[in-house]
Design a protein around this motif. Structure first.
Motif, PDB file in Angstrom:
ATOM      1  N   ASP A   1       0.673  -1.202  -0.068  1.00  0.00           N
ATOM      2  CA  ASP A   1       0.040   0.101  -0.010  1.00  0.00           C
ATOM      3  C   ASP A   1       0.640   1.232   0.121  1.00  0.00           C
ATOM      4  O   ASP A   1       0.662   2.154   0.723  1.00  0.00           O
ATOM      5  N   GLY A   2       1.755   1.183  -0.722  1.00  0.00           N
ATOM      6  CA  GLY A   2       2.695   2.382  -1.063  1.00  0.00           C
ATOM      7  C   GLY A   2       3.753   2.320   0.333  1.00  0.00           C
ATOM      8  O   GLY A   2       4.430   3.341  -0.291  1.00  0.00           O
ATOM      9  N   SER A   3       3.906   1.730   1.198  1.00  0.00           N
ATOM     10  CA  SER A   3       4.807   1.883   2.110  1.00  0.00           C
ATOM     11  C   SER A   3       6.043   1.135   1.834  1.00  0.00           C
ATOM     12  O   SER A   3       5.953   0.193   0.642  1.00  0.00           O
ATOM     13  N   SER A   4       7.350   1.160   2.153  1.00  0.00           N
ATOM     14  CA  SER A   4       8.730   0.563   1.773  1.00  0.00           C
ATOM     15  C   SER A   4       9.183   0.575   3.004  1.00  0.00           C
ATOM     16  O   SER A   4       9.252   1.351   3.812  1.00  0.00           O
ATOM     17  N   ILE A   5      10.273  -0.366   2.845  1.00  0.00           N
ATOM     18  CA  ILE A   5      11.472  -0.323   3.902  1.00  0.00           C
ATOM     19  C   ILE A   5      12.150   0.849   3.797  1.00  0.00           C
ATOM     20  O   ILE A   5      12.909   1.503   4.948  1.00  0.00           O
ATOM     21  N   ILE A   6      12.597   1.261   2.698  1.00  0.00           N
ATOM     22  CA  ILE A   6      13.414   2.761   2.509  1.00  0.00           C
ATOM     23  C   ILE A   6      12.633   3.638   3.076  1.00  0.00           C
ATOM     24  O   ILE A   6      12.871   4.633   3.670  1.00  0.00           O
ATOM     25  N   GLY A   7      11.350   3.819   2.685  1.00  0.00           N
ATOM     26  CA  GLY A   7      10.573   5.048   3.637  1.00  0.00           C
ATOM     27  C   GLY A   7      10.466   4.514   5.079  1.00  0.00           C
ATOM     28  O   GLY A   7      10.619   5.828   6.017  1.00  0.00           O
ATOM     29  N   LEU A   8      10.594   3.512   5.630  1.00  0.00           N
ATOM     30  CA  LEU A   8      10.598   3.282   7.026  1.00  0.00           C
ATOM     31  C   LEU A   8      11.942   3.846   7.724  1.00  0.00           C
ATOM     32  O   LEU A   8      12.198   4.704   8.627  1.00  0.00           O
ATOM     33  N   TRP A   9      13.075   3.549   6.909  1.00  0.00           N
ATOM     34  CA  TRP A   9      14.266   4.265   7.117  1.00  0.00           C
ATOM     35  C   TRP A   9      14.299   5.468   7.385  1.00  0.00           C
ATOM     36  O   TRP A   9      15.132   6.210   7.995  1.00  0.00           O
ATOM     37  N   ARG A  10      13.991   6.228   6.113  1.00  0.00           N
ATOM     38  CA  ARG A  10      13.835   7.630   6.139  1.00  0.00           C
ATOM     39  C   ARG A  10      12.772   8.285   6.915  1.00  0.00           C
ATOM     40  O   ARG A  10      12.897   9.748   6.919  1.00  0.00           O
ATOM     41  N   GLU A  11      11.976   7.700   7.638  1.00  0.00           N
ATOM     42  CA  GLU A  11      10.985   8.217   8.294  1.00  0.00           C
ATOM     43  C   GLU A  11      10.040   8.807   7.713  1.00  0.00           C
ATOM     44  O   GLU A  11       9.154   9.534   8.273  1.00  0.00           O
ATOM     45  N   THR A  12       9.842   8.740   6.398  1.00  0.00           N
ATOM     46  CA  THR A  12       8.592   8.968   5.692  1.00  0.00           C
ATOM     47  C   THR A  12       7.516   8.057   5.963  1.00  0.00           C
ATOM     48  O   THR A  12       6.144   8.356   5.743  1.00  0.00           O
ATOM     49  N   SER A  13       7.598   6.907   6.515  1.00  0.00           N
ATOM     50  CA  SER A  13       6.600   5.915   7.080  1.00  0.00           C
ATOM     51  C   SER A  13       6.685   5.867   8.405  1.00  0.00           C
ATOM     52  O   SER A  13       7.943   5.441   8.792  1.00  0.00           O
ATOM     53  N   ALA A  14       5.640   5.624   9.297  1.00  0.00           N
ATOM     54  CA  ALA A  14       5.784   5.704  10.704  1.00  0.00           C
ATOM     55  C   ALA A  14       5.999   3.843  11.102  1.00  0.00           C
ATOM     56  O   ALA A  14       6.880   3.781  11.997  1.00  0.00           O
ATOM     57  N   ASP A  15       5.588   3.181  10.199  1.00  0.00           N
ATOM     58  CA  ASP A  15       5.737   1.849  10.680  1.00  0.00           C
ATOM     59  C   ASP A  15       5.582   1.157   9.350  1.00  0.00           C
ATOM     60  O   ASP A  15       5.046   1.573   8.398  1.00  0.00           O
ATOM     61  N   LEU A  16       5.710  -0.400   9.259  1.00  0.00           N
ATOM     62  CA  LEU A  16       5.586  -1.246   8.289  1.00  0.00           C
ATOM     63  C   LEU A  16       4.991  -2.409   8.718  1.00  0.00           C
ATOM     64  O   LEU A  16       5.313  -2.984   9.568  1.00  0.00           O
ATOM     65  N   ALA A  17       3.809  -2.926   7.865  1.00  0.00           N
ATOM     66  CA  ALA A  17       2.994  -4.005   8.160  1.00  0.00           C
ATOM     67  C   ALA A  17       3.948  -5.236   7.817  1.00  0.00           C
ATOM     68  O   ALA A  17       4.682  -5.360   6.914  1.00  0.00           O
ATOM     69  N   THR A  18       3.769  -6.382   8.623  1.00  0.00           N
ATOM     70  CA  THR A  18       4.210  -7.552   8.305  1.00  0.00           C
ATOM     71  C   THR A  18       3.026  -8.670   7.540  1.00  0.00           C
ATOM     72  O   THR A  18       1.828  -8.183   7.571  1.00  0.00           O
ATOM     73  N   LEU A  19       3.651  -9.492   6.809  1.00  0.00           N
ATOM     74  CA  LEU A  19       2.696 -10.522   6.078  1.00  0.00           C
ATOM     75  C   LEU A  19       2.895 -11.846   6.528  1.00  0.00           C
ATOM     76  O   LEU A  19       4.126 -12.268   6.613  1.00  0.00           O
ATOM     77  N   ARG A  20       1.831 -12.605   7.130  1.00  0.00           N
ATOM     78  CA  ARG A  20       2.181 -14.015   7.288  1.00  0.00           C
ATOM     79  C   ARG A  20       2.151 -14.798   6.157  1.00  0.00           C
ATOM     80  O   ARG A  20       1.062 -15.008   5.519  1.00  0.00           O
ATOM     81  N   PRO A  21       3.221 -15.731   5.986  1.00  0.00           N
ATOM     82  CA  PRO A  21       3.150 -16.413   4.668  1.00  0.00           C
ATOM     83  C   PRO A  21       2.252 -17.552   4.576  1.00  0.00           C
ATOM     84  O   PRO A  21       1.985 -18.021   6.006  1.00  0.00           O
ATOM     85  N   THR A  22       1.862 -17.971   3.630  1.00  0.00           N
ATOM     86  CA  THR A  22       0.956 -19.380   3.847  1.00  0.00           C
ATOM     87  C   THR A  22       1.489 -20.507   4.550  1.00  0.00           C
ATOM     88  O   THR A  22       2.829 -20.630   4.016  1.00  0.00           O
ATOM     89  N   ASP A  23       0.735 -21.154   5.099  1.00  0.00           N
ATOM     90  CA  ASP A  23       1.235 -22.359   6.040  1.00  0.00           C
ATOM     91  C   ASP A  23       2.500 -21.909   6.858  1.00  0.00           C
ATOM     92  O   ASP A  23       3.182 -22.897   7.255  1.00  0.00           O
ATOM     93  N   SER A  24       2.707 -20.817   7.324  1.00  0.00           N
ATOM     94  CA  SER A  24       3.657 -20.413   8.122  1.00  0.00           C
ATOM     95  C   SER A  24       3.453 -21.132   9.720  1.00  0.00           C
ATOM     96  O   SER A  24       1.950 -20.857  10.021  1.00  0.00           O
ATOM     97  N   PRO A  25       4.231 -21.131  10.477  1.00  0.00           N
ATOM     98  CA  PRO A  25       3.915 -21.564  12.149  1.00  0.00           C
ATOM     99  C   PRO A  25       3.566 -20.169  12.538  1.00  0.00           C
ATOM    100  O   PRO A  25       2.820 -20.069  13.829  1.00  0.00           O
ATOM    101  N   ILE A  26       3.604 -18.894  12.168  1.00  0.00           N
ATOM    102  CA  ILE A  26       3.180 -17.793  12.730  1.00  0.00           C
ATOM    103  C   ILE A  26       1.759 -17.768  12.996  1.00  0.00           C
ATOM    104  O   ILE A  26       1.120 -17.972  12.038  1.00  0.00           O
ATOM    105  N   PRO A  27       0.882 -17.229  13.980  1.00  0.00           N
ATOM    106  CA  PRO A  27      -0.313 -17.447  14.082  1.00  0.00           C
ATOM    107  C   PRO A  27      -0.937 -16.576  13.247  1.00  0.00           C
ATOM    108  O   PRO A  27      -0.460 -15.551  13.020  1.00  0.00           O
ATOM    109  N   ALA A  28      -2.182 -16.925  12.833  1.00  0.00           N
ATOM    110  CA  ALA A  28      -3.166 -16.075  11.953  1.00  0.00           C
ATOM    111  C   ALA A  28      -3.223 -14.773  12.502  1.00  0.00           C
ATOM    112  O   ALA A  28      -3.438 -13.582  11.775  1.00  0.00           O
ATOM    113  N   LYS A  29      -3.544 -14.848  13.805  1.00  0.00           N
ATOM    114  CA  LYS A  29      -3.811 -13.578  14.682  1.00  0.00           C
ATOM    115  C   LYS A  29      -2.733 -12.577  14.366  1.00  0.00           C
ATOM    116  O   LYS A  29      -2.940 -11.385  14.721  1.00  0.00           O
ATOM    117  N   SER A  30      -1.411 -12.765  14.191  1.00  0.00           N
ATOM    118  CA  SER A  30      -0.422 -12.055  14.087  1.00  0.00           C
ATOM    119  C   SER A  30      -0.142 -11.158  12.702  1.00  0.00           C
ATOM    120  O   SER A  30       0.524 -10.411  12.806  1.00  0.00           O
TER     121      SER A  30
END
Length: 695
Positions: free
Chosen positions: A146-175
């Motif tokens: 959605d227009g955010s990027s890790i370079i924007g996070l570094w440059r502080e033009t984005s306050a934060d950056l969302a994470t994505l749970r990969p399919t079949d990951s052990p990461i809980p869906a709620k995370s």
């Protein structure tokens, strides 16, 4: 026991290897193929040597979310699946590492979750007894961000950056979708560094080459993915946090070019490139694996069979080009080796002239304590008075343009005591103002030459020419511009008549090498665009022959062979038809030392990352094709060589644990080893603690 005490439910990282095991090598990457593309064959050599590997991937790299080959007609109607494509990429990197370790893509991985900063849940996958550990932070980047990027996070033009749970990951869906702040990324990486206590950290390129400048807006186009650049900045920031904890073993740090490789001659041999692409084929599902039944288990299909034709995998290049001059003889007869550990310059010194024992590493001079790190290249020379001068680069990074500073630093021995004092800031050819950020970041690595007691430093500048400063009895002169248009990786030679010459590869394909030379000692430099010397795959080695003409050793692109060219006469034109001195593939610049016999000892890093030695005549006679294996694999950076107080040829390198290793060769045996070469490590290998300190 918890890793991050901010969260009561945090999962502990796995215990490290036993007390006798080596410290790991840790890679900080933007995407799941960066270590394969840009850090191999160094990474592969570490794996083969049994060094534990930890690779951290900041982003999902989900791109358009379509895991189909780029020439697959089904792409036109495919529905993006960002989580599925991310899972496929992560499966691909697990398969590639499995192939490195076991010889096949199928191996059992232990996949778990790891709570990190800001309440984010990462995935940690381990192969064997922590032989390979992969950590996925899963920050979104690409169409799904959605227009955010890790370079924007570094440059502080984005306050934060969302994470994505990969399919079949052990990461809980709620995370899924948890957001991570800039400070959390830095602190998470610092936590991982503290836990694993690596001997070597490999990072991306913070300062890529430019390819274009918009004349109206001044906007610069860089030859790299901005995710790579941002990840390198985050890695440097995390290293600064970690190194302030005064770790018992400060790491050696290496920075690797990304897409910039395609702007340079290919520096891997065909054999090494083939090995790299064989694992990229596993990663991309192009290794004959059946993809029809389970496309998600095939790997990165958009990369697929395009890995080779992107043209940046045929090289592995360092942003901070290694020096071969870092071993020097002091006026008191002891040898000193210079290096960088934990972002600070260090030195190892012989306990007595010609001795076998060394002390160190200890601090090299008084580096500024709080502001900026020392990059991994140190260039050293000895002046006519016997004093050693060392030139380094200090880097400071930050979100704002004015925080991005790159300055040259100088330290010299005291004439009376022989001790190294405070470092002098030589600054940069460009002002520290915010608008000059890009120019400062474009600076190359320093090359140093000495004539008498005058020391000259040159660096590649923003325009591609050479900028220079000269140290005279009156002090350092202002920066000057020698102009030109070259790639990074110049080489210097001081001739017996007191003149200095520099050679570098032209940026223009077809122009070969450029030459900057003086006609009189201390005179102005003239540029020679007509050497007609072919473009080499590494900085060249220049040695003066007995008649005053130069002999140049270079690395041939695409083969890794060592070639030699001679000047027809002193100061004259070159014989552009090279002589082949070695057809065994190798990598990087050659170290050399001129021997009392009127010969030159050459030391190169061979394809197996061990070292080989050749003794070459300097009287114009036929060159030798004999190269003696010295062992020493694996190693970091590039070797160095010089004569000690007893006239022995001493060769030095840093091993996989960033320790100094030396080999002394006696003239009575023609400077060749008598039997199997025996390297000495300084200090002797230390035991690893069973469990690293927790944050």
């Amino acid at each position: 026991m918890r890793l991050f005490n901010r969260f009561a439910a945090a999962t502990a990282l796995p215990r490290q290897r036993g007390t006798a095991g080596p410290a790991p090598h840790l890679q900080i990457c933007a995407h799941t193929d960066d270590d394969l593309y840009f850090m191999t064959p160094d990474l592969l050599q570490s794996v083969e040597a049994g060094v534990p590997i930890v690779s951290v991937y900041l982003t999902t790299g989900e791109a358009d979310g379509i895991n189909l080959a780029m020439d697959d007609p089904a792409r036109k109607t495919a529905v993006p699946d960002f989580a599925g494509y991310t899972a496929a990429r992560q499966h691909g990197i697990r398969a590639a590492y499995a192939a490195m370790v076991t010889g096949g893509r199928r191996a059992p991985w232990k996949r778990e979750t790891l709570k990190v900063r800001d309440g984010v849940t990462a995935e940690i996958a381990t192969l064997g007894e922590n032989r390979v550990t992969l950590i996925f932070l899963n920050l979104r980047t690409g169409h799904g961000a959605d227009g955010s990027s890790i370079i924007g996070l570094w440059r502080e033009t984005s306050a934060d950056l969302a994470t994505l749970r990969p399919t079949d990951s052990p990461i809980p869906a709620k995370s899924d979708g948890r957001r991570m702040t800039r400070s959390a990324v830095i602190d998470t990486l610092a936590d991982l560094l503290k836990h694993y206590a690596p001997s070597v950290v490999r990072i991306m390129n913070p300062d890529p080459d430019r390819t274009a400048i918009d004349q109206k807006t001044g906007e610069i186009t860089y030859a790299d993915n901005p995710d790579h650049t941002a990840t390198a900045f985050f890695a440097l920031a995390a290293l600064d946090v970690y190194e302030r904890t005064a770790p018992e073993q400060p790491p050696a740090v290496e920075s690797y070019l990304g897409y910039c490789n395609k702007l340079r001659p290919n520096n891997l041999s065909a054999q090494q490139a083939a090995r790299k692409f064989s694992y990229l084929n596993v990663y991309g599902g192009e290794d004959g694996h059946d993809c029809e039944k389970a496309p998600g288990l095939c790997g990165d299909r958009p990369l697929g069979n395009r890995a080779y034709n992107r043209f940046y995998g045929q090289s592995t290049s360092y942003r901070w080009q290694p020096s071969t001059s870092w071993l020097q003889l002091r006026a008191d007869g002891r040898l000193t080796a210079f290096g960088v550990r934990g972002g600070r310059p260090v030195m190892w010194t012989q306990d007595r002239p010609g001795g076998e024992t060394w002390s160190g590493p200890e601090p090299l001079g008084q580096w500024p304590a709080t502001d900026g790190r020392c990059l991994s290249r140190l260039d050293a020379v000895r002046d006519a008075s016997g004093r050693i001068h060392v030139i380094a680069v200090r880097a400071r990074v930050g979100a704002a343009p004015e925080r991005q500073q790159r300055d040259l630093m100088h330290v010299v021995q005291d004439a009376a005591t022989g001790e190294f004092g405070a470092w002098t800031d030589l600054q940069s050819p460009y002002s520290p103002a915010a608008q000059h950020e890009a120019r400062r970041r474009s600076l190359g690595m320093p090359i140093v030459a000495v004539t008498g007691n005058q020391v000259r430093v040159v660096i590649r500048n923003f325009g591609g020419g050479l900028s220079t400063r000269l140290l005279t009895e009156e002090g350092w002169q202002p920066w000057g511009d020698l102009q030109g248009g070259a790639l990074e990786g110049a080489a210097a030679v001081t001739l017996s008549k007191g003149t200095v010459e520099f050679y570098a590869t032209s940026r223009m394909i077809g122009m070969g090498m450029l030459r900057w030379h003086q006609t009189t000692s201390g005179g102005a430099f003239q540029r020679d665009y007509g050497t007609q010397l072919a473009r080499p795959a590494a900085p060249v080695t220049l040695v003066e022959q007995s008649d005053g003409s130069l002999l140049m050793f270079s690395r041939q692109p695409g083969t890794g062979w060592v070639l030699a060219n001679r000047q027809h006469t002193a100061g004259g034109t070159w014989n552009t038809q090279p002589e082949i001195t070695d057809t065994t593939p190798g990598f990087g610049p050659l170290a050399h030392a001129v021997l009392p016999t009127g010969e030159a000892a050459l030391v190169q890093r061979s394809d197996d990352h061990g070292l080989t030695l050749s003794i070459q005549p300097l009287d114009g006679s036929a060159l030798s094709h004999e190269w003696t294996p010295l062992g020493g694999s694996p190693l970091l950076h590039a070797p160095s060589a010089t004569l000690d107080a007893h006239g022995r040829l001493v060769i030095a390198h840093l091993d996989a644990q960033a320790r100094l290793n030396t080999l002394a060769l006696d003239p009575s045996n023609g400077y060749r080893p008598a039997g199997t070469p025996t390297w000495s490590a300084h200090p002797a290998p230390a035991s690893r603690v069973a469990e690293p300190t927790r944050v």
